[in-house]
Scaffold this motif. Structure first.
Motif, PDB file in Angstrom:
ATOM      1  N   SER A 251       0.824  -1.220   0.000  1.00  0.00           N
ATOM      2  CA  SER A 251       0.000   0.000   0.000  1.00  0.00           C
ATOM      3  C   SER A 251       0.853   1.263   0.000  1.00  0.00           C
ATOM      4  CB  SER A 251      -0.916   0.007   1.227  1.00  0.00           C
ATOM      5  OG  SER A 251      -0.151   0.040   2.427  1.00  0.00           O
ATOM      6  N   ARG A 252       2.165   1.115  -0.073  1.00  0.00           N
ATOM      7  CA  ARG A 252       3.013   2.306  -0.060  1.00  0.00           C
ATOM      8  C   ARG A 252       2.763   3.141  -1.319  1.00  0.00           C
ATOM      9  NH1 ARG A 252       8.490  -0.925   1.447  1.00  0.00           N
ATOM     10  NH2 ARG A 252       7.492  -2.335  -0.053  1.00  0.00           N
ATOM     11  N   GLY A 253       2.454   4.439  -1.100  1.00  0.00           N
ATOM     12  CA  GLY A 253       2.159   5.321  -2.218  1.00  0.00           C
ATOM     13  C   GLY A 253       0.725   5.251  -2.692  1.00  0.00           C
ATOM     14  N   ARG A 254      -0.106   4.457  -2.011  1.00  0.00           N
ATOM     15  CA  ARG A 254      -1.537   4.353  -2.358  1.00  0.00           C
ATOM     16  C   ARG A 254      -2.283   4.025  -1.074  1.00  0.00           C
ATOM     17  NH1 ARG A 254       1.127   0.671  -5.184  1.00  0.00           N
ATOM     18  NH2 ARG A 254       0.349   1.499  -7.157  1.00  0.00           N
ATOM     19  N   ASP A 255      -3.602   3.992  -1.121  1.00  0.00           N
ATOM     20  CA  ASP A 255      -4.369   3.706   0.094  1.00  0.00           C
ATOM     21  C   ASP A 255      -4.606   2.214   0.297  1.00  0.00           C
ATOM     22  OD1 ASP A 255      -5.886   4.436   2.437  1.00  0.00           O
ATOM     23  OD2 ASP A 255      -7.678   3.930   1.302  1.00  0.00           O
ATOM     24  N   ASN A 275      -7.266  -1.985  -6.461  1.00  0.00           N
ATOM     25  CA  ASN A 275      -8.671  -1.616  -6.382  1.00  0.00           C
ATOM     26  C   ASN A 275      -8.784  -0.417  -5.453  1.00  0.00           C
ATOM     27  OD1 ASN A 275     -11.492  -1.852  -4.935  1.00  0.00           O
ATOM     28  ND2 ASN A 275     -11.687  -3.050  -6.813  1.00  0.00           N
ATOM     29  N   ASP A 276      -9.600   0.543  -5.800  1.00  0.00           N
ATOM     30  CA  ASP A 276      -9.691   1.769  -5.014  1.00  0.00           C
ATOM     31  C   ASP A 276     -10.412   1.573  -3.686  1.00  0.00           C
ATOM     32  OD1 ASP A 276      -8.343   3.198  -6.922  1.00  0.00           O
ATOM     33  OD2 ASP A 276     -10.163   3.920  -7.929  1.00  0.00           O
ATOM     34  N   LYS A 277     -11.315   0.581  -3.598  1.00  0.00           N
ATOM     35  CA  LYS A 277     -12.137   0.430  -2.404  1.00  0.00           C
ATOM     36  C   LYS A 277     -11.609  -0.599  -1.413  1.00  0.00           C
ATOM     37  CE  LYS A 277     -16.719   2.030  -3.698  1.00  0.00           C
ATOM     38  NZ  LYS A 277     -18.167   1.681  -3.680  1.00  0.00           N
ATOM     39  N   ALA A 278     -10.862  -1.586  -1.883  1.00  0.00           N
ATOM     40  CA  ALA A 278     -10.440  -2.667  -0.997  1.00  0.00           C
ATOM     41  C   ALA A 278      -9.056  -3.162  -1.383  1.00  0.00           C
ATOM     42  CB  ALA A 278     -11.445  -3.822  -1.049  1.00  0.00           C
ATOM     43  N   ASP A 279      -8.400  -3.788  -0.427  1.00  0.00           N
ATOM     44  CA  ASP A 279      -7.081  -4.361  -0.664  1.00  0.00           C
ATOM     45  C   ASP A 279      -7.186  -5.606  -1.542  1.00  0.00           C
ATOM     46  OD1 ASP A 279      -5.997  -2.524   1.209  1.00  0.00           O
ATOM     47  OD2 ASP A 279      -6.453  -3.901   2.856  1.00  0.00           O
ATOM     48  N   VAL A 280      -6.159  -5.858  -2.332  1.00  0.00           N
ATOM     49  CA  VAL A 280      -6.008  -7.181  -2.922  1.00  0.00           C
ATOM     50  C   VAL A 280      -5.707  -8.135  -1.770  1.00  0.00           C
ATOM     51  CG1 VAL A 280      -4.648  -8.628  -4.463  1.00  0.00           C
ATOM     52  CG2 VAL A 280      -5.207  -6.281  -5.130  1.00  0.00           C
ATOM     53  N   GLY A 281      -6.509  -9.184  -1.651  1.00  0.00           N
ATOM     54  CA  GLY A 281      -6.398 -10.005  -0.447  1.00  0.00           C
ATOM     55  C   GLY A 281      -6.000 -11.440  -0.651  1.00  0.00           C
ATOM     56  N   GLY A 282      -6.194 -11.986  -1.848  1.00  0.00           N
ATOM     57  CA  GLY A 282      -5.882 -13.387  -2.098  1.00  0.00           C
ATOM     58  C   GLY A 282      -5.298 -13.564  -3.478  1.00  0.00           C
ATOM     59  N   ALA A 283      -4.667 -14.712  -3.695  1.00  0.00           N
ATOM     60  CA  ALA A 283      -4.048 -14.966  -4.994  1.00  0.00           C
ATOM     61  C   ALA A 283      -4.014 -16.462  -5.272  1.00  0.00           C
ATOM     62  CB  ALA A 283      -2.639 -14.391  -5.047  1.00  0.00           C
ATOM     63  N   MET A 284      -4.057 -16.811  -6.551  1.00  0.00           N
ATOM     64  CA  MET A 284      -3.843 -18.175  -7.023  1.00  0.00           C
ATOM     65  C   MET A 284      -2.544 -18.192  -7.806  1.00  0.00           C
ATOM     66  SD  MET A 284      -7.632 -19.298  -8.403  1.00  0.00           S
ATOM     67  CE  MET A 284      -6.934 -20.711  -9.278  1.00  0.00           C
ATOM     68  N   ALA A 285      -1.656 -19.113  -7.433  1.00  0.00           N
ATOM     69  CA  ALA A 285      -0.369 -19.201  -8.109  1.00  0.00           C
ATOM     70  C   ALA A 285      -0.226 -20.543  -8.813  1.00  0.00           C
ATOM     71  CB  ALA A 285       0.771 -19.015  -7.113  1.00  0.00           C
ATOM     72  N   ASP A 286       0.445 -20.544  -9.944  1.00  0.00           N
ATOM     73  CA  ASP A 286       0.708 -21.777 -10.676  1.00  0.00           C
ATOM     74  C   ASP A 286       1.447 -22.756  -9.771  1.00  0.00           C
ATOM     75  OD1 ASP A 286       2.648 -23.518 -12.397  1.00  0.00           O
ATOM     76  OD2 ASP A 286       1.092 -22.846 -13.797  1.00  0.00           O
ATOM     77  N   PRO A 287       0.983 -24.016  -9.661  1.00  0.00           N
ATOM     78  CA  PRO A 287       1.605 -24.952  -8.722  1.00  0.00           C
ATOM     79  C   PRO A 287       3.036 -25.333  -9.079  1.00  0.00           C
ATOM     80  CG  PRO A 287      -0.091 -26.055 -10.038  1.00  0.00           C
ATOM     81  CD  PRO A 287      -0.208 -24.588 -10.316  1.00  0.00           C
TER      82      PRO A 287
END
Length: 676
Positions: A251-255, A275-287
């Protein structure tokens, strides 16, 4: 995050004086069948479906002799499942596969003390081994690998309980080899080769300094840092398998926290998602590669967005076929099979197998089949304005039969339970919620509010809660109640407040600071004195103490100590005038039993009635279903006497639990009889 028959004349008078008796609000849910507590809070039939990396096995948690254990089945014959563990006391909460699919790992504590030890089970032989055979030690997993299968990195705090030293653990022999000492560090980050690459150290600004680690030596100069402002919204999220890319939630440099990919060699960064309203919270990564292929953002609800086109096609295909929210919980190494968790909200969650090449989706089980056909009700996501303009993302559930046109407002005001989440640096979410469904079934509207300080909505929303325990954080809860009254959802004198941990604190604060705002309260493992809370935090939380001081108040300064005292319900216990129920685990390492003991004693000293239930074999919350059901049985009776909702009889639930009622059994209908 419960009773039925007799009450003394004095206790009944107290309850009536507090606003109980025949409620002015409407009585709903009377025609809907009672959903028994056992169906809502007993063991699920199965939970936490996983597929082994090689695709040969399926695993899940299911009861064995009444306790949740790990079961394994051949992937092509799920009906041939066998238990792999034989836990007799506390339920196993989470399990993992090793990279070679040869072993299952899980962690377990004793009596809720949160001193988690690591166990391993050989899938071929069924042999179970305690891999970290220590006492009064908390073990954490520091690093795992998709290519190295015979060892992992673990953090162990048995040398100095404040810090976790990193060891290489041989999963076959149990041998431990020290890698680096953890003195002063909040944690370490390893790559896929189990090489330590980064160390995190708390700084005086309430944030973290991030140091490069080379040959197991931490460099002197940090490569980057955060202050308090970004401390909860910025963290490294892991390396790709080749170690060339480091992902950040930053979040450095953004909210709000964005998903960022940083080239390790050049240091250059690229924003992958924000996203302007909420944090990116989860991710799917190639196994195999570890490259992030999709990410999630949760504002009112959770939304997944694909980066990789093939994954995007699969998510879109699933979205057309599954009602409600879903998430991918595990993937085979060749990425042909996914396990899916599906939450329809108004039906019990289900687990599915998705064969991507075949385009086949198979339901493997429903987690709680006893709830199929039960009168489960929708959840409504709402934005509630706080008095200073902040938007409070909240979730409302209404009693069955109360909302004929489905607009999220009952036809007549209903009694309401304000259910406050713990943390406070956490959040409430949209989806099936056993507490919402239970309370709504008993005739209550249920409102959960993401007050300021809650996470997921950006750093300014968190920062708005700094030094605001019992102040603006509490104002948000009051504003939400006022909103519910103004919308005709409830009546002002028919609202209970309930919650666990911070939610328990909010309950005590609500009754002590605003004694006319609530008709009654249920506090579960909530702190009553913020000064003693900070003085007794677990030693392994030492790395976060500066954040606690800057977000709550520093007891080592006159100003901070005054702030903590003013925000502590214990010091205003004499102002409590409404019925209060307290539940506490004797082994709680976060909120010690003394936090409940001292406010109960203060209330007794002021001749204020209180009911206090202690569980000798629990910690920060009630992990054993029989204990959770027993406390909910007591709570149900308590709320019925206070607000007039329905109550399933307590029956034998309390006797079947470890509950010790240390005060006020006579206050609650049926509790004294249930203890005989």
């Amino acid at each position: 995050m419960k009773r039925p028959t007799c009450v003394t004349t004095f206790a009944l008078g107290f309850i009536l004086a507090a606003g109980g008796g025949v409620p002015a609000t409407a009585s709903f849910a009377q025609d809907a069948p009672i959903i028994e507590r056992q169906r809502l809070f007993g063991n699920p039939d199965r939970a936490q479906l996983r597929v082994s990396p090689d695709g040969k096995y399926l695993s899940w948690l299911a009861p064995r002799d009444g306790v949740m254990n790990i079961w394994v089945a051949p992937a092509d014959h799920p009906d041939q499942a066998k238990p792999m563990t034989a836990e007799k006391d506390r339920p196993i909460g989470v399990h993992y596969w090793t990279a070679d699919s040869a072993m299952l790992l899980y962690v377990q504590d004793k009596g809720g003390d949160e001193n988690y030890l690591l166990y391993g089970v050989d899938v071929a032989t069924g042999t179970e081994k305690l891999l970290t055979p220590f006492e009064k030690t908390r073990v954490m997993i520091v690093g795992t690998s998709t290519t190295i299968s015979d060892r992992i990195l673990v953090g162990i705090n048995n040398r100095d309980e404040r810090w976790h030293d990193v060891y290489s653990l041989n999963l076959k022999t149990g041998a431990l080899t020290e890698v680096i000492r953890g003195d002063g560090y909040a944690g370490f980050l390893a790559d896929n080769n189990l090489v330590l690459r980064m160390a995190l150290r708390p700084n005086a600004e309430g944030g973290y300094d991030f140091f490069r680690v080379t040959n197991n030596v931490v460099e002197d100069k940090p490569l980057s840092r955060t202050t308090l402002e970004d401390a909860l919204t910025t963290q490294p999220a892991g390396f790709t398998t080749d170690g060339k890319t480091l992902y950040w939630l930053d979040s450095r440099g953004r909210d709000t926290a964005a998903l960022i990919a940083q080239d390790v060699a050049t240091g250059k960064s690229q924003v992958l998602a924000a996203n302007d309203k909420a944090d990116v919270g989860g991710a799917m990564a190639d196994p195999v590669t570890g490259e992030i292929e999709a990410y999630s953002v949760e504002y009112l609800t959770t939304e997944w967005t694909a980066i990789d086109p093939d994954v995007g096609q699969s998510l879109a295909w699933l979205r057309k076929r599954l009602k409600g929210d879903f998430q991918v919980t595990s993937r085979t190494r060749d990425d042909t099979v996914w396990t899916i968790y599906n939450d329809p909200v108004t039906a019990p969650a289900a687990a599915w197998l998705y064969h991507r090449k075949k385009g086949a989706l198979t339901k493997l089980y429903v987690s709680r089949p006893d709830l199929e056909g039960a009168p489960l009700v929708p959840m409504h996501a709402r934005e509630i304005p706080a008095r200073d303009g902040l938007a409070l993302v909240s979730y409302l559930t209404l009693p069955p039969g109360s909302d004929a046109n489905g607009d999220g407002v009952p036809d007549k005001p209903a009694p309401m339970v304000l259910l406050v989440h713990g943390g406070p640096w956490a959040r409430d979410s949209f989806g099936y919620n056993s507490y919402h469904q239970w309370l709504a079934n008993r005739g209550y509207a249920v409102l959960s509010v993401n007050f300021r300080g809650s996470t997921g909505f950006g750093k300014s929303f968190i920062t708005a809660g700094n030094l605001q325990w019992g102040l603006k954080m509490h104002d948000d809860l009051i504003d939400a109640v006022d909103w519910a009254v103004s919308k005709g959802i409830t009546a002002k004198d028919k609202v209970a407040i309930m919650g666990g941990s911070y939610g328990g604190y909010a309950t005590l604060a609500g009754l002590a600071f605003t004694p006319d705002a609530f008709a009654c309260g249920v506090d579960i493992v909530g702190p009553s004195n913020l000064e003693t809370l900070l003085n007794t935090i677990p030693p392994y939380w030492t790395a976060g103490i500066e954040q606690f001081h800057q977000r709550m108040g520093n007891p080592n300064t006159p100003e901070g100590l005054a702030l903590l005292k003013a925000a502590s319900p214990l010091h205003k216990a004499g102002q409590i005038s409404k019925p209060l129920l307290i539940g506490q685990g004797a082994n709680d390492p976060r909120v010690k039993q003394a936090e409940s003991d001292q406010i109960v004693e203060a209330m007794k000293a002021n001749a204020i009635p209180v009911t206090y239930v202690l569980y000798p074999d629990e910690g920060h919350g009630f992990a054993k279903p029989q204990n959770n059901i027993a406390f909910n049985a007591i709570t149900e009776s308590f709320l019925s006497a206070c607000l007039g909702g329905r109550a399933e009889p307590i029956g034998a639930t309390v006797k079947e639990s470890s509950a010790k009622v240390l005060a006020g059994a006579e206050m609650l209908p049926g509790l004294s009889d249930a203890l005989k």
